[in-house]
Design an enzyme around this catalytic site. Structure first.
Site, PDB file in Angstrom:
ATOM      1  N   HIS A 157       8.862 -17.565  19.529  1.00 22.87           N
ATOM      2  CA  HIS A 157       9.114 -16.838  20.773  1.00 22.87           C
ATOM      3  C   HIS A 157       9.258 -17.841  21.903  1.00 22.87           C
ATOM      4  CE1 HIS A 157       8.804 -13.840  23.950  1.00 22.87           C
ATOM      5  NE2 HIS A 157       9.086 -12.963  23.009  1.00 22.87           N
TER       6      HIS A 157
ATOM      7  N   ASP B 164       9.437  -8.309  16.136  1.00 25.31           N
ATOM      8  CA  ASP B 164      10.423  -7.903  15.131  1.00 25.31           C
ATOM      9  C   ASP B 164       9.911  -8.027  13.692  1.00 25.31           C
ATOM     10  OD1 ASP B 164      12.610  -7.160  16.766  1.00 25.31           O
ATOM     11  OD2 ASP B 164      13.025  -9.262  17.189  1.00 25.31           O
TER      12      ASP B 164
END
Ligand SMILES: CC(=O)SCCNC(=O)CCNC(=O)[C@H](O)C(C)(C)COP(=O)(O)OP(=O)(O)OC[C@H]1O[C@@H](n2cnc3c(N)ncnc32)[C@H](O)[C@@H]1OP(=O)(O)O
Ligand SMILES: O=C([O-])CC(=O)C(=O)O
Length: 371
Positions: free
Chosen positions: A257, A308
């Site tokens: 991320h 996700d």
């Protein structure tokens, strides 16, 4: 002038909508853990659009407005039937359909705050119908009309499958919608803000955002995670498959991320849901595979799972087609995109950064016959 690749660390807007500070995610100051455990998606929509939680009557009004606006123009349904249904990706359909919704909205270019709020409601209501109706049409089924008495999460699953979902399914889906609703200045939200900062309309902003979400480095990763789980196939294959990818320096979808360092606070909620649902559906191996992949990536790359990763096995357990995972992300994120669009309009300035020029120096035009 020197460029910061990917604008990492650049603060490009002020916002009251959501924040990520030291790996803690809040919507308008409410911790995501609190909201994931307690809030309905409709409450979160209201929170993001009004920067406060609704009272009973305000929530009831919003629910009614959403229910009243779920129908989409027949022309859009008819157009779906003309698409190459065996191959077209639902994210391409969604991108086009949101643009088409703008074509059919008389108020599309009316820029008052009141008209923009009415469009926000229409878009949030209709986007659920677009995704579910297209999913049914490509299976040769007719769209199912929403039931006004159901909440947003339940209605989505009902319109998708044509049967009312079980309580646990609604709980899981509502949680997923809450968790995906907003995320500060992620790529698709930034795209939406750049678009509407030219004073373009809400539909253009959301259409642009859908295009940005579609990519596998952003929202498209959830479908890729499911493709990975399918390709690996069984628990026994995880170690060799993942090791091979890591040795070849390939990215593993659902990890890493730009902002989070220790971990994405949304992932543990989806992990718990994934464990629960995969047990219920008799496919616990999907969860076990996910955990094994997770442990290897954390151990070898020190990369946390993002939103996700475990959402893939949650949606699969809900019996949702894998190429609908990213459209569902868009259904939820529309609430955040719209909140940011309204915030941008309220205090607008054109977003226009600079580029560091790294091409050749001054050149003289040479006629084509002499090149
Ligand atoms: C809702 C969302 O959008 S969440 C993100 C969804 N996207 C994904 O899951 C796709 C996989 N993840 C990634 O591609 C990235 O981690 C991103 C796009 C999320 C963040 O990207 P950035 O902040 O630009 O990080 P970047 O891609 O530069 O990676 C930094 C380093 O970590 C490595 N890395 C990052 N993510 C991964 C991954 N998923 N698997 C393996 N290695 C990774 C990179 O290879 C790079 O290594 P290097 O420095 O040795 O070259
Ligand atoms: O913030 C980001 O860069 C991506 C993300 O997790 C999201 O949009 O939910």
């Amino acid at each position: 002038m020197s460029a910061t690749k990917g604008l990492e660390g650049i603060v490009a807007a002020e916002s009251k909508i959501s924040s990520i500070i030291d790996d803690t995610l809040t919507y308008v100051g409410y911790d995501i853990d609190d909201l994931a455990d307690n809030a309905t998606f409709e409450e979160v929509i209201y929170l993001l659009w009004h920067t406060r939680l609704p009272k009973q009557d305000e929530l009831a009004e919003l629910k009614q407005q959403l229910a009243d606006n779920m129908a989409i123009p027949q022309a859009i349904i008819d157009q779906f039937k003309t698409y190459p249904l065996a191959t077209v990706h639902p994210m391409a359909v969604l991108r086009t359909a949101v643009s088409l919704l703008g074509v059919f909205d008389d108020e599309a270019d009316v820029m008052t705050p009141e008209a923009n709020y009415r469009k926000a409601i229409r878009l949030q209501a209709k986007i659920a119908t677009v995704v579910t109706a297209f999913s049914r049409i490509r299976k040769g089924l007719e769209p199912v009309a929403p039931k006004p008495e159901l909440g947003y999460a339940a209605n989505f699953l009902y319109m998708l499958k044509g049967v009312e979902p079980a309580e646990i399914e609604v709980e899981a889906f509502n949680k997923a919608l809450v968790l995906h609703a907003d995320h500060e200045l992620n790529a698709s939200t930034f795209t939406a803000r750049v678009c509407v900062a030219t004073l373009s309309d809400v539909y253009s902003g959301v259409t642009a955002a859908i295009g940005a979400l579609k990519g596998p480095l952003h929202g498209g990763a959830n479908e890729q995670v499911m493709n990975m789980l399918t390709e690996i196939g069984s628990l026994d294959n995880v170690e060799a498959w993942v090791q091979n990818k890591l040795d070849n320096k390939e990215k593993i979808m659902g990890f890493g991320h730009r902002v989070y360092r220790k971990g994405d606070p949304r992932a543990p909620h989806l992990r718990v849901m994934s464990e629960k649902l995969t047990k219920l559906t008799g496919k616990p191996e999907l969860y076990e595979m996910s955990v094994k992949i997770h442990d290897m990536i954390v151990e070898q790359k020190n990369l946390p799972a993002n939103v996700d990763f475990f959402s893939a096995s949650v949606y699969d357990s809900l019996g949702i087609d894998h190429d609908l995972f990213t459209p569902i992300f868009a259904v939820s994120r529309t609430s955040g995109w719209v909140a940011h669009i309204l915030e941008q309009y309220a205090n607008n300035r054109l977003i226009r950064p600079r580029a560091e020029y790294v091409g050749p120096g001054m050149q003289k035009y040479v006629p084509i016959s002499e090149r």
